[in-house]
Design a protein around this motif. Structure first.
Motif, PDB file in Angstrom:
ATOM      1  N   TRP A 392     -15.879  11.241  -4.616  1.00  0.00           N
ATOM      2  CA  TRP A 392     -15.572  12.258  -5.631  1.00  0.00           C
ATOM      3  C   TRP A 392     -16.633  13.343  -5.682  1.00  0.00           C
ATOM      4  O   TRP A 392     -16.299  14.516  -5.946  1.00  0.00           O
ATOM      5  CB  TRP A 392     -15.382  11.600  -6.988  1.00  0.00           C
ATOM      6  CG  TRP A 392     -14.252  10.605  -6.977  1.00  0.00           C
ATOM      7  CD1 TRP A 392     -14.328   9.253  -7.163  1.00  0.00           C
ATOM      8  CD2 TRP A 392     -12.866  10.880  -6.717  1.00  0.00           C
ATOM      9  NE1 TRP A 392     -13.097   8.658  -7.053  1.00  0.00           N
ATOM     10  CE2 TRP A 392     -12.163   9.639  -6.773  1.00  0.00           C
ATOM     11  CE3 TRP A 392     -12.153  12.042  -6.443  1.00  0.00           C
ATOM     12  CZ2 TRP A 392     -10.799   9.544  -6.573  1.00  0.00           C
ATOM     13  CZ3 TRP A 392     -10.783  11.943  -6.243  1.00  0.00           C
ATOM     14  CH2 TRP A 392     -10.120  10.722  -6.307  1.00  0.00           C
ATOM     15  N   GLN A 396     -15.659  17.227  -4.940  1.00  0.00           N
ATOM     16  CA  GLN A 396     -15.983  18.197  -5.987  1.00  0.00           C
ATOM     17  C   GLN A 396     -16.784  19.359  -5.410  1.00  0.00           C
ATOM     18  O   GLN A 396     -16.515  20.531  -5.708  1.00  0.00           O
ATOM     19  CB  GLN A 396     -16.776  17.521  -7.109  1.00  0.00           C
ATOM     20  CG  GLN A 396     -17.088  18.449  -8.284  1.00  0.00           C
ATOM     21  CD  GLN A 396     -17.828  17.738  -9.395  1.00  0.00           C
ATOM     22  OE1 GLN A 396     -18.441  16.682  -9.184  1.00  0.00           O
ATOM     23  NE2 GLN A 396     -17.789  18.279 -10.599  1.00  0.00           N
ATOM     24  N   MET A 445     -11.754  19.967  -9.115  1.00  0.00           N
ATOM     25  CA  MET A 445     -13.161  19.806  -9.509  1.00  0.00           C
ATOM     26  C   MET A 445     -13.269  19.022 -10.808  1.00  0.00           C
ATOM     27  O   MET A 445     -14.111  18.123 -10.940  1.00  0.00           O
ATOM     28  CB  MET A 445     -13.818  21.176  -9.662  1.00  0.00           C
ATOM     29  CG  MET A 445     -14.025  21.921  -8.347  1.00  0.00           C
ATOM     30  SD  MET A 445     -14.466  23.649  -8.619  1.00  0.00           S
ATOM     31  CE  MET A 445     -15.945  23.479  -9.617  1.00  0.00           C
ATOM     32  N   CYS A 448     -12.416  15.366 -10.162  1.00  0.00           N
ATOM     33  CA  CYS A 448     -13.530  14.683  -9.476  1.00  0.00           C
ATOM     34  C   CYS A 448     -14.677  14.399 -10.438  1.00  0.00           C
ATOM     35  O   CYS A 448     -15.286  13.334 -10.408  1.00  0.00           O
ATOM     36  CB  CYS A 448     -14.032  15.534  -8.322  1.00  0.00           C
ATOM     37  SG  CYS A 448     -12.875  15.675  -6.941  1.00  0.00           S
ATOM     38  N   SER A 449     -14.961  15.355 -11.320  1.00  0.00           N
ATOM     39  CA  SER A 449     -16.013  15.167 -12.308  1.00  0.00           C
ATOM     40  C   SER A 449     -15.694  14.011 -13.238  1.00  0.00           C
ATOM     41  O   SER A 449     -16.554  13.176 -13.561  1.00  0.00           O
ATOM     42  CB  SER A 449     -16.184  16.459 -13.116  1.00  0.00           C
ATOM     43  OG  SER A 449     -17.156  16.294 -14.127  1.00  0.00           O
TER      44      SER A 449
END
Length: 457
Positions: A392, A396, A445, A448-449
């Motif tokens: 991840w 990201q 993004m 993924c965060s």
């Protein structure tokens, strides 16, 4: 994107030279192409042609639509799943009909043409356009005179695609069509009886070739060959007037009756435009191949090219593992619109590509079952917490870098699109495309965060 997109500063390097050459040719040929006409003047003859060939047009009629040009409108209530359009094969322009036409011998003799059915169809269309008594004249006369595909973009239009993977695809498409035109132009100069008899020999301009290619590209559909053993391409009159919406396939070819059949995607009231579903394509694909962008596209996605470096000491091991589930060590993947931007294939690739030697030996060094390999595609079944965090974090960062290649923000694009300025259609499409791609990258993004934060708990 079927092929890895061309990206970086080199994608436009040879475009100015090719474009300049093509524009000089177009200027020299300016008096050779057919004159402009209002396609709506030919609608009446087109419907007469349809009815003369036993096509039932009682349920629909052609209607003007602002952004789409024309479409089909319901003349009466059309019930969901009901058959509302049936087009017999004999009305279709197909690769099979091309082989039976005046073009047939050239298709047989030229290896390049025989290997490119879509180009065969484009040349067939041109030959029929310049045949005064062509059976398909009523259909050809209602086709658009030009399209909004990137083949018609100016240099300024193309620069609006900066940052998008579509820019490389658009330039590649233009380059390929220019090369094809040069090849067929030389071919048509040969003094062969089967070439000199073609009606396009004296009318084969770049504009006409671009028009024919764009017509086929934006309207073609796959149909079974006449003997039914293979699939070929064809243009289906009237059916190809339907515009796109989200949904599912409702068109099919009835082999027994030798007709194309279209069923209603949903209920359509009298006076309402009738839509069909073109397929699960991204807006990038719609722009390149159909000349439009559909902002509400549920299947929109961004193409991302990833690969395991051949200098990686674990390259062969990782490649072998991925190969067992049909994933190449270097290829294009997609980031998707919606709640879950990452699909199973991308997840499996990232999990293996970020794995270290110890993890690969531990997990895949012994007897590896297909279930273990398929689990790589399951977000709920990580290899381990450390590897999952790498996955991840990597994605990201990659999404962030891709987002930075665009010269403007989503907000700036939205403001320009809604500014009320008199923007060209290609400019509007580029803004809609860029907005959609950036939103997908941004949501990736954020996703993924979120996954990284979950892993830390």
């Amino acid at each position: 994107c079927g092929k890895p997109p061309v990206t970086g500063s080199k994608e436009l390097d040879d475009y100015p030279e090719i474009h300049s050459c093509v524009e000089k040719i177009r200027k020299l040929q300016s008096g050779l192409s057919s004159g402009k006409k209002d396609r709506s003047d030919s609608f009446k003859d087109f419907f007469t042609w349809l009815t003369d060939n036993n096509v039932d047009i009682s349920t629909v009629e052609i209607t003007a639509t602002g952004e789409s040009g024309y479409g089909l409108k319901a003349k009466e209530h059309i019930k969901e799943a009901s058959l509302f359009l049936t087009i017999p094969r004999k009305l279709m322009l197909t690769v099979d009909s091309a082989k039976k036409s005046v073009l047939g011998e050239l298709v047989k003799e030229d290896k390049i043409l025989s290997a490119m059915p879509n180009i065969t169809l484009a040349l067939h269309l041109l030959c029929e356009k310049y045949t005064p008594d062509s059976f398909w004249a009523p259909y050809i006369n209602i086709l658009p005179e030009s399209y909004n595909t990137p083949l018609y973009f100016t240099s300024d239009d193309l620069h609006q695609l900066k940052g998008s993977p579509v820019l490389g695809e658009a330039v590649s498409q233009y380059r390929n069509i220019a090369r094809q035109y040069a090849y067929f132009y030389r071919l048509l100069q040969k003094q062969e009886p089967y070439i000199s008899k073609l009606p396009i020999c004296n009318n084969f301009t770049f504009d006409e070739y671009r028009w024919a290619v764009s017509t086929v590209m934006t309207r073609q559909n796959q149909i079974p060959t006449e003997e039914g053993s293979k699939v070929t391409f064809g243009l289906i009159p009237l059916w190809d007037m339907c515009n796109h919406t989200n949904g599912h396939y409702t068109s099919d070819f009835n082999v027994e009756k030798n007709v194309s059949e279209c069923y209603a995607l949903r209920d359509f009231e009298a006076g309402e435009q009738v839509y069909i579903f073109y397929g699960a394509r991204s807006n990038a694909e719609f722009m390149i191949h159909n000349g439009f962008v559909y902002p509400e596209n549920e299947h929109d996605r961004v193409c991302i090219k990833l690969g395991i470096s051949k200098t990686d000491t674990l390259f062969q091991t990782k490649s072998d593992i991925l190969g067992q589930i049909g994933i190449l060590p270097s290829r294009s993947f997609f980031l998707h619109k919606g709640q879950f931007p990452v699909d199973g294939e991308l997840l499996a690739f990232l999990r293996i590509s970020t794995a270290d030697d110890a993890l690969l030996r531990e997990q895949f060094g012994g007897n590896v079952t297909m279930e273990m390999l398929e689990n790589l595609k399951d977000e709920e079944k990580p290899i381990c917490a450390e590897n999952e965090n790498k996955v991840w974090s990597f994605l990201q960062t990659r999404a962030s870098l891709l987002l930075k290649t665009y010269p403007n923000t989503v907000q700036e694009d939205q403001e320009e699109l809604n500014s009320g300025k008199d923007l060209t259609v290609p400019h509007q499409m580029a803004l809609q495309l860029r907005i959609g791609e950036k939103q997908i990258l941004t949501s990736t993004m954020e996703y993924c965060s979120q996954k990284c934060s979950e892993g830390e708990k």
